[in-house]
Motif scaffolding. Structure first.
Motif, PDB file in Angstrom:
ATOM      1  N   THR A  77      63.607 109.081  79.509  1.00 26.73           N
ATOM      2  CA  THR A  77      63.458 108.401  78.092  1.00 26.73           C
ATOM      3  C   THR A  77      63.829 109.614  77.196  1.00 26.73           C
ATOM      4  O   THR A  77      63.206 110.602  76.969  1.00 26.73           O
ATOM      5  CB  THR A  77      61.945 108.015  77.753  1.00 26.73           C
ATOM      6  OG1 THR A  77      61.774 106.875  78.708  1.00 26.73           O
ATOM      7  CG2 THR A  77      62.014 107.338  76.287  1.00 26.73           C
ATOM      8  N   ILE A  78      64.839 109.450  76.528  1.00 27.47           N
ATOM      9  CA  ILE A  78      65.464 110.379  75.368  1.00 27.47           C
ATOM     10  C   ILE A  78      65.299 109.945  74.034  1.00 27.47           C
ATOM     11  O   ILE A  78      65.536 110.731  72.992  1.00 27.47           O
ATOM     12  CB  ILE A  78      66.930 110.623  75.799  1.00 27.47           C
ATOM     13  CG1 ILE A  78      67.736 109.480  75.640  1.00 27.47           C
ATOM     14  CG2 ILE A  78      67.066 111.440  77.172  1.00 27.47           C
ATOM     15  CD1 ILE A  78      69.165 109.917  75.628  1.00 27.47           C
ATOM     16  N   PHE A  79      64.957 108.588  73.703  1.00 29.72           N
ATOM     17  CA  PHE A  79      64.715 108.217  72.324  1.00 29.72           C
ATOM     18  C   PHE A  79      63.820 106.799  72.571  1.00 29.72           C
ATOM     19  O   PHE A  79      64.140 105.971  73.262  1.00 29.72           O
ATOM     20  CB  PHE A  79      66.277 107.755  71.813  1.00 29.72           C
ATOM     21  CG  PHE A  79      66.165 107.549  70.426  1.00 29.72           C
ATOM     22  CD1 PHE A  79      66.201 108.684  69.575  1.00 29.72           C
ATOM     23  CD2 PHE A  79      66.154 106.228  69.865  1.00 29.72           C
ATOM     24  CE1 PHE A  79      66.045 108.561  68.065  1.00 29.72           C
ATOM     25  CE2 PHE A  79      66.137 106.082  68.471  1.00 29.72           C
ATOM     26  CZ  PHE A  79      66.108 107.232  67.562  1.00 29.72           C
ATOM     27  N   THR A  80      62.959 106.733  71.734  1.00 32.09           N
ATOM     28  CA  THR A  80      62.055 105.900  71.427  1.00 32.09           C
ATOM     29  C   THR A  80      62.142 104.942  69.932  1.00 32.09           C
ATOM     30  O   THR A  80      62.255 105.778  68.959  1.00 32.09           O
ATOM     31  CB  THR A  80      60.553 106.016  71.668  1.00 32.09           C
ATOM     32  OG1 THR A  80      60.670 106.513  73.086  1.00 32.09           O
ATOM     33  CG2 THR A  80      59.663 104.804  71.766  1.00 32.09           C
ATOM     34  N   VAL A  81      62.243 103.749  70.025  1.00 26.28           N
ATOM     35  CA  VAL A  81      62.348 103.195  68.526  1.00 26.28           C
ATOM     36  C   VAL A  81      61.068 102.353  68.457  1.00 26.28           C
ATOM     37  O   VAL A  81      60.436 101.749  69.214  1.00 26.28           O
ATOM     38  CB  VAL A  81      63.271 101.932  68.682  1.00 26.28           C
ATOM     39  CG1 VAL A  81      63.345 101.180  67.491  1.00 26.28           C
ATOM     40  CG2 VAL A  81      64.803 102.654  68.767  1.00 26.28           C
ATOM     41  N   GLY A  82      60.426 102.944  67.309  1.00 29.25           N
ATOM     42  CA  GLY A  82      59.239 102.285  67.084  1.00 29.25           C
ATOM     43  C   GLY A  82      59.108 101.985  65.460  1.00 29.25           C
ATOM     44  O   GLY A  82      59.346 101.004  64.897  1.00 29.25           O
ATOM     45  N   ASP A  83      58.685 103.160  64.686  1.00 27.44           N
ATOM     46  CA  ASP A  83      58.862 102.911  63.415  1.00 27.44           C
ATOM     47  C   ASP A  83      59.891 103.296  62.585  1.00 27.44           C
ATOM     48  O   ASP A  83      60.000 103.788  61.381  1.00 27.44           O
ATOM     49  CB  ASP A  83      57.345 103.748  62.769  1.00 27.44           C
ATOM     50  CG  ASP A  83      56.068 103.366  62.913  1.00 27.44           C
ATOM     51  OD1 ASP A  83      56.016 102.114  63.281  1.00 27.44           O
ATOM     52  OD2 ASP A  83      55.373 104.098  63.381  1.00 27.44           O
ATOM     53  N   LEU A  84      61.157 103.603  63.297  1.00 26.13           N
ATOM     54  CA  LEU A  84      62.376 103.830  62.902  1.00 26.13           C
ATOM     55  C   LEU A  84      62.920 102.793  61.805  1.00 26.13           C
ATOM     56  O   LEU A  84      62.868 101.765  61.978  1.00 26.13           O
ATOM     57  CB  LEU A  84      63.354 103.952  63.949  1.00 26.13           C
ATOM     58  CG  LEU A  84      64.833 104.601  63.786  1.00 26.13           C
ATOM     59  CD1 LEU A  84      64.627 106.025  63.063  1.00 26.13           C
ATOM     60  CD2 LEU A  84      65.568 104.113  64.979  1.00 26.13           C
ATOM     61  N   ARG A  85      63.215 103.033  60.605  1.00 21.09           N
ATOM     62  CA  ARG A  85      63.726 102.228  59.592  1.00 21.09           C
ATOM     63  C   ARG A  85      65.099 101.671  60.046  1.00 21.09           C
ATOM     64  O   ARG A  85      65.902 102.385  60.634  1.00 21.09           O
ATOM     65  CB  ARG A  85      63.976 103.005  58.312  1.00 21.09           C
ATOM     66  CG  ARG A  85      64.465 102.301  57.346  1.00 21.09           C
ATOM     67  CD  ARG A  85      64.422 102.890  55.957  1.00 21.09           C
ATOM     68  NE  ARG A  85      65.678 102.231  54.997  1.00 21.09           N
ATOM     69  CZ  ARG A  85      66.805 102.692  55.136  1.00 21.09           C
ATOM     70  NH1 ARG A  85      67.041 103.631  55.532  1.00 21.09           N
ATOM     71  NH2 ARG A  85      67.722 101.883  54.100  1.00 21.09           N
ATOM     72  N   PRO A  86      65.361 100.517  60.169  1.00 24.89           N
ATOM     73  CA  PRO A  86      66.574  99.784  60.613  1.00 24.89           C
ATOM     74  C   PRO A  86      67.753 100.402  59.879  1.00 24.89           C
ATOM     75  O   PRO A  86      67.692 100.545  58.579  1.00 24.89           O
ATOM     76  CB  PRO A  86      66.488  98.435  60.325  1.00 24.89           C
ATOM     77  CG  PRO A  86      64.979  98.239  60.274  1.00 24.89           C
ATOM     78  CD  PRO A  86      64.475  99.407  59.867  1.00 24.89           C
TER      79      PRO A  86
END
Length: 131
Positions: A77-86
């Motif tokens: 896993t190189i990147f996780t999207v969670g609280d990332l602003r769209p």
């Protein structure tokens, strides 16, 4: 247009992958170039690519209109999207050089899982390196 394998159901050994270009979206306006219509809340993507020379720095370019997801390179896993602003109208670039060991000379596999339950969803991404 880079070809991706994709599935709207969680992949298993016998998954029959579909194939098509990104971006994956349900947006019918002309805001983004859409390759494949993303019709379900979740999507899984795969893209195989070859690297002849390893870069010194590694970047992920990401167009995000999703609630959650992850990007995996060769099983890591190189990147996780969670609280990332769209992102609304552009790709965002992230330096991920600390994951450079996951990239190898020869064949590589980039995998993505994305989930978005709201009406408007889009995902598009790529990797690039700099010396």
């Amino acid at each position: 247009n880079v070809p991706w394998k994709y599935s709207f159901t969680k992949p298993a050994k016998d998954t029959k992958w579909l194939s098509g270009p990104g971006a994956f979206s349900n947006d019918t306006s002309n805001t983004f170039r859409r390759g494949v219509a993303w019709t379900e809340p979740e999507i899984w993507l795969q893209h195989s690519f070859r690297v002849d020379r390893l870069p010194k720095r590694l970047f992920l370019t990401f167009l995000n209109g999703i609630d959650e997801g992850e990007v995996v390179l060769n099983g890591q896993t190189i990147f996780t999207v969670g609280d990332l602003r769209p992102a609304r109208r552009h790709h965002t670039h992230f330096e991920i050089t600390n994951f450079l060991p996951a990239l190898k000379k020869g064949n590589n596999l980039l995998e993505v899982r994305a989930k978005h339950t709201a009406p408007n969803r889009i995902v598009d991404l790529g990797l690039y390196g700099l010396d």
